[in-house]
Design a protein around this motif. Structure first.
Motif, PDB file in Angstrom:
ATOM      1  N   GLY A 105       0.927  -0.995  -0.024  1.00 23.12           N
ATOM      2  CA  GLY A 105      -0.053   0.085   0.220  1.00 23.12           C
ATOM      3  C   GLY A 105       0.895   1.319   0.072  1.00 23.12           C
ATOM      4  O   GLY A 105       1.866   1.164   0.401  1.00 23.12           O
ATOM      5  N   VAL A 106       0.160   2.240  -0.480  1.00 22.01           N
ATOM      6  CA  VAL A 106       0.846   3.646  -0.335  1.00 22.01           C
ATOM      7  C   VAL A 106      -0.139   4.540   0.131  1.00 22.01           C
ATOM      8  O   VAL A 106      -1.200   4.789  -0.423  1.00 22.01           O
ATOM      9  CB  VAL A 106       1.496   4.259  -1.923  1.00 22.01           C
ATOM     10  N   CYS A 107       0.210   5.252   1.196  1.00 22.17           N
ATOM     11  CA  CYS A 107      -0.412   5.988   2.324  1.00 22.17           C
ATOM     12  C   CYS A 107       0.216   6.803   3.256  1.00 22.17           C
ATOM     13  O   CYS A 107       1.369   6.667   3.354  1.00 22.17           O
ATOM     14  CB  CYS A 107      -1.600   4.882   2.876  1.00 22.17           C
ATOM     15  N   LEU A 108      -0.806   7.480   3.713  1.00 19.62           N
ATOM     16  CA  LEU A 108      -0.332   8.277   5.313  1.00 19.62           C
ATOM     17  C   LEU A 108      -0.524   7.191   6.166  1.00 19.62           C
ATOM     18  O   LEU A 108      -1.162   6.545   6.196  1.00 19.62           O
ATOM     19  CB  LEU A 108      -1.221   9.566   5.237  1.00 19.62           C
ATOM     20  N   MET A 109       0.290   7.540   7.214  1.00 17.23           N
ATOM     21  CA  MET A 109       0.243   6.688   8.363  1.00 17.23           C
ATOM     22  C   MET A 109      -0.794   7.187   9.500  1.00 17.23           C
ATOM     23  O   MET A 109      -0.227   8.320   9.977  1.00 17.23           O
ATOM     24  CB  MET A 109       1.430   6.526   9.051  1.00 17.23           C
ATOM     25  N   HIS A 110      -1.840   6.744   9.588  1.00 13.45           N
ATOM     26  CA  HIS A 110      -3.003   7.283  10.501  1.00 13.45           C
ATOM     27  C   HIS A 110      -2.467   6.750  12.058  1.00 13.45           C
ATOM     28  O   HIS A 110      -2.258   7.478  12.860  1.00 13.45           O
ATOM     29  CB  HIS A 110      -4.253   6.589  10.083  1.00 13.45           C
ATOM     30  N   GLU A 111      -2.361   5.498  12.077  1.00 16.36           N
ATOM     31  CA  GLU A 111      -1.868   4.804  13.371  1.00 16.36           C
ATOM     32  C   GLU A 111      -1.072   3.473  12.959  1.00 16.36           C
ATOM     33  O   GLU A 111      -1.378   2.811  12.109  1.00 16.36           O
ATOM     34  CB  GLU A 111      -3.148   4.379  14.052  1.00 16.36           C
ATOM     35  N   ARG A 112       0.013   3.485  13.393  1.00  8.55           N
ATOM     36  CA  ARG A 112       1.132   2.313  13.131  1.00  8.55           C
ATOM     37  C   ARG A 112       0.668   1.001  13.688  1.00  8.55           C
ATOM     38  O   ARG A 112       0.274   0.930  14.792  1.00  8.55           O
ATOM     39  CB  ARG A 112       2.477   2.666  13.673  1.00  8.55           C
ATOM     40  N   ASN A 113       0.222   0.158  12.642  1.00  7.42           N
ATOM     41  CA  ASN A 113       0.021  -1.157  13.027  1.00  7.42           C
ATOM     42  C   ASN A 113       1.275  -2.136  13.146  1.00  7.42           C
ATOM     43  O   ASN A 113       1.983  -2.180  12.427  1.00  7.42           O
ATOM     44  CB  ASN A 113      -0.749  -1.788  11.643  1.00  7.42           C
ATOM     45  N   PRO A 114       1.585  -2.786  14.326  1.00 10.27           N
ATOM     46  CA  PRO A 114       2.574  -3.120  14.920  1.00 10.27           C
ATOM     47  C   PRO A 114       3.082  -4.316  13.924  1.00 10.27           C
ATOM     48  O   PRO A 114       4.379  -4.953  13.926  1.00 10.27           O
ATOM     49  CB  PRO A 114       2.381  -3.509  16.126  1.00 10.27           C
TER      50      PRO A 114
END
Length: 309
Positions: A144-153
């Motif tokens: 995916g290519v996106c902004l990071m809303h909340e880091r998924n560990p």
């Protein structure tokens, strides 16, 4: 086990409902419901909680779905595995993008990959950044290519490029075409922005600027998609933030007008997101290796838009 039950279950989860899955598979709804009951009977556990107005995949269902995706990706690649020439790469790569990703660095990397592997096919989806992350986590997309809303560990977020945001207004706005506009002139103006323009969200640098400048104008419109934010700005709903390099043509064509700040605009990092533990096809592994290698070899300044130079 009847493998068709796993296929049916996977579609039920993807379509978020029995009725939608039946339409997708062109089967009757009772057939889909019966398949789900048989699968739950086989595993002796509830896979989906379904009551009027409620459709939730249980933790057991989520684990089974993840394995189903891996299983069917493997099965779908068997024909290519058997028939391909040893040095010829084939297959299909699913990618998910946030709206209006404009990154020449990525375009050049994909073009080079295609030149070397012309038989690999691509399928892309345009989603909100949070939906992109979810798609990669669920293995609906390889990358995916996106902004990071909340880091998924469980996922890896690799900075792909950096973009600067400016404030813009449309021709209908009373500040359009005016020079010498100050930040103070914007404080009470109606505002249009992204849903992630919040201090605890992906566009926090823009939210921080808005807070520092004490903007008090009414928020007239929000969206998760750049095209819709731009549409509202052009229509005169208010002024708002947009990536400077993405809307250069709109400025040249007289659809948008740049507003302050003109120096040191807020910067946002856009990420390449992937699951480092996922089982990959040969095509997916080669593309990921190529992207990561080129990212490591290219300083972020050369992946910054507008160009620092």
């Amino acid at each position: 086990m009847d493998w068709n039950l796993l296929r049916t279950f996977m579609v039920i989860v993807q379509e978020k409902g029995i009725t939608s899955a039946a339409e997708k598979l062109r089967l009757k709804q009772p057939t889909i419901s019966n398949a789900l009951r048989r699968l739950e009977g086989h595993f002796d556990c509830r896979l989906i909680e379904r009551r009027p107005g409620i459709f939730e995949v249980t933790p057991a269902g989520q684990r089974l779905y993840a394995e189903c995706v891996v299983l069917f990706n493997t099965v779908s690649g068997l024909h290519a595995l058997v028939h391909d020439q040893p040095d010829e790469v084939t297959g299909r790569i699913e990618m998910a993008f946030a709206s209006h990703v404009v990154c020449p660095f990525l375009d050049e990397a994909l073009a080079e990959f295609h030149r070397h592997n012309p038989r690999v096919t691509f399928a892309t989806s345009v989603l909100s950044s949070q939906e992109v992350i979810t798609a990669v986590a669920r293995k609906d997309a390889a990358f995916g290519v996106c902004l990071m809303h909340e880091r998924n560990p469980k996922l890896q977020f690799q900075p792909l490029y950096r973009e600067s945001f400016g404030y813009f207004c449309g021709r209908q706005h009373h500040l359009f075409g005016k020079r010498g506009v100050s930040m103070e002139d914007l404080r009470a103006e109606p505002y249009v922005s992204f849903k992630t323009d919040q201090m605890a969200d992906a566009l926090w640098p823009i939210a921080m600027l808005r807070q520092q400048e004490e903007f008090t104008g009414l928020v007239i419109g929000t969206s998760s998609h750049l095209e819709e934010v731009k549409r509202l700005i052009i229509a005169g709903f208010g002024f708002g933030p947009l990536p400077i390099h993405v809307v250069e043509d709109d400025v040249r064509n007289g659809l948008l007008w740049r507003l302050p700040p003109y120096e040191n605009p807020p910067e946002i990092i856009v990420y390449l997101v992937y699951d480092p533990t996922a089982r990959r096809s040969r095509a997916e592994a080669l593309l990921l290796e190529r992207l990561l290698t080129q990212i490591d070899a290219t300083p972020l300044e050369r992946r910054t838009y507008p160009s620092v130079a």
